[in-house]
Structure formats: structure tokens, C-alpha cells
Design an enzyme around this catalytic site. Sequence first.
Site, PDB file in Angstrom:
ATOM      1  N   THR A  31      12.312  -1.248  42.277  1.00 52.73           N
ATOM      2  CA  THR A  31      10.923  -1.678  42.055  1.00 52.73           C
ATOM      3  C   THR A  31      10.898  -3.001  41.294  1.00 52.73           C
ATOM      4  O   THR A  31      10.121  -3.904  41.612  1.00 52.73           O
ATOM      5  CB  THR A  31      10.127  -0.593  41.290  1.00 52.73           C
ATOM      6  OG1 THR A  31      10.483   0.695  41.798  1.00 52.73           O
ATOM      7  CG2 THR A  31       8.638  -0.797  41.438  1.00 52.73           C
ATOM      8  N   ASP A  81       8.932  -3.224  34.335  1.00 56.78           N
ATOM      9  CA  ASP A  81      10.085  -2.455  34.805  1.00 56.78           C
ATOM     10  C   ASP A  81       9.617  -1.158  35.464  1.00 56.78           C
ATOM     11  O   ASP A  81       8.487  -0.710  35.237  1.00 56.78           O
ATOM     12  CB  ASP A  81      10.999  -2.135  33.603  1.00 56.78           C
ATOM     13  CG  ASP A  81      12.391  -1.696  34.024  1.00 56.78           C
ATOM     14  OD1 ASP A  81      12.683  -1.632  35.236  1.00 56.78           O
ATOM     15  OD2 ASP A  81      13.213  -1.429  33.120  1.00 56.78           O
ATOM     16  N   GLU A 103      17.459  -2.457  28.798  1.00 51.11           N
ATOM     17  CA  GLU A 103      16.024  -2.259  29.071  1.00 51.11           C
ATOM     18  C   GLU A 103      15.285  -1.914  27.778  1.00 51.11           C
ATOM     19  O   GLU A 103      14.196  -2.422  27.516  1.00 51.11           O
ATOM     20  CB  GLU A 103      15.846  -1.142  30.102  1.00 51.11           C
ATOM     21  CG  GLU A 103      16.329  -1.524  31.491  1.00 51.11           C
ATOM     22  CD  GLU A 103      16.328  -0.382  32.485  1.00 51.11           C
ATOM     23  OE1 GLU A 103      16.420  -0.668  33.684  1.00 51.11           O
ATOM     24  OE2 GLU A 103      16.250   0.788  32.078  1.00 51.11           O
TER      25      GLU A 103
HETATM   26  C1  5RP Z   1      17.312   1.341  35.784  1.00 55.01           C
HETATM   27  C2  5RP Z   1      16.009   1.997  35.589  1.00 55.01           C
HETATM   28  C3  5RP Z   1      15.005   1.885  36.701  1.00 55.01           C
HETATM   29  O1  5RP Z   1      13.823   1.395  36.191  1.00 55.01           O
HETATM   30  C4  5RP Z   1      14.780   3.240  37.288  1.00 55.01           C
HETATM   31  O2  5RP Z   1      16.030   3.793  37.670  1.00 55.01           O
HETATM   32  C5  5RP Z   1      13.839   3.183  38.493  1.00 55.01           C
HETATM   33  O3  5RP Z   1      14.493   2.586  39.566  1.00 55.01           O
HETATM   34  P1  5RP Z   1      13.780   2.332  40.948  1.00 55.01           P
HETATM   35  O4  5RP Z   1      12.745   1.303  40.726  1.00 55.01           O
HETATM   36  O5  5RP Z   1      14.916   1.853  41.844  1.00 55.01           O
HETATM   37  O6  5RP Z   1      13.211   3.639  41.430  1.00 55.01           O
HETATM   38  O7  5RP Z   1      15.704   2.591  34.590  1.00 55.01           O
HETATM   39  O8  5RP Z   1      18.173   1.579  34.710  1.00 55.01           O
END
Ligand code: 5RP
Length: 219
Positions: A31, A81, A103
Site C-alpha cells: 500500500t 503507511d 516505521e
Molecule cells: C511493513 C508493514 C506494512 O505496513 C504492513 O505489512 C502492510 O503491508 P501491505 O500494505 O503490503 O498490506 O507494517 O512492515
Amino acid sequence: MTQDEQKRAAAAAAIQYVPVGSIVGVGTGSTANYFIDELAKIKHKIEGAVASSNVTAQRLKNHGIEVLDLNTVTDLPVYIDGADEITKHLHMIKGGGGALTREKIVSAVARKFICIADQSKLVDVLGAFPLPIEVIPMARSYVAREITYLGGHPALRQDFVTDNGNIILDVHGLQILNPVELETTLNQLTGVVTNGLFARKAANTLLLGTDHSVETITI
Ligand code: 5RP
């Protein structure tokens, strides 16, 4: 919308939260990747970005977006994020991509956390998604035992080393009814670098891609 379309729509909606002339904190994952692609379209309007992983830094650079060292940045208006799970209180599990420590550091500096997600990520109770915990390698067995005492079932993420040179324990079997308390408890375990609960500092806004639109949930 398909799941990917929901992610892309949420990512596109996040652009309105990026102030002109600002430095933007950027997360990691599929995402967040859609968000980076959207950010590239307005790159002339921002000063640069701070990345939450090496992969994100590379993608930003590939788009011609300047990547700044967080230590040189005093004001970060927004961090954008994804999440693996998020509740209506905007508490999250993050770290599915293993980038949880950086993060959490970038989001700690940011004034606002905007979470972008597809509707599968919205849950009533956190814990169906295994909770990632970044651990110093020599503390692996000790931390795993302590987590077992807390009722979790830790599994070593195979063939994975974080950007910081550590390992990840993915903790299964938790039903996290008090995420703030568990985040604090896990932080106290010697050898734990970071746990993937983002509850003490939750998101400020969730942009949730759904079947037909993007819903905004703010607390
Ligand atoms: C990475 C994360 C991502 O934000 C989480 O895994 C969501 O990923 P995606 O957008 O691919 O579903 O915390 O460490």
C-alpha cells in the site's frame, strides 16, 4: 473495488494530507508502494521524504524523490503507511514486511500518522495477524520463552534479517484486548528492539479503501 484497487485508492487519497513544501515520512509495503507512486506525481511540490526501510528508500529514489536522513529533519508533518490490522480506535499491528522498527521511529517523529489500508485490515480485535517482534539475535530464545509465558506462540521468521541486522519473532495465538498495555509489556523485555503494536501512539486518521469508496476515520 478489488483489494489492490482499494489499496491504490486509499494511497491516492493520502496525497491531500501532504503539505506543500514539506518532508514526508513514508512507510513500507504494497500500500505504501502505491502511495510512493502517487507521491512521485507531486514530487516538485515537496522537499523530500524520510524512508522507513531500505526498500522504500530505493523506490523513492527510483522515482527521483530525495531521501533525507531522519537525523537531519526537525519537522515531519505527516507519516503515511499501511497496516496489517487496524481497529476503529486506530490501534494497529504492523511489521508484516519486517520494517516495524524504522516505521515506529519515523512515525514517532511525525506529527500525524495517516494509515492507508484496504478494508480487510479493519478488525474488531487485534491478534489474528501474528504480531511481529524485532529481537536482537542472541536474545531470541529468552524472548521466545517470555512471550510463551504471556500466552503467545512465537515463530522465528525464516530466512529474514531486518534492515537493522536483527531477527523477527511472529507471535501467534494472541487476542489483544488491551494493546496499549501489551505494547508496554513487550517493550520491557530485554532483547526486544520493537514490537509491532502501534497503540501507545496510534494512527490519527485511517483512509480505508472499501468496495465503492475511501472512508475516512479520524479519532
Ligand atoms: C511493513 C508493514 C506494512 O505496513 C504492513 O505489512 C502492510 O503491508 P501491505 O500494505 O503490503 O498490506 O507494517 O512492515
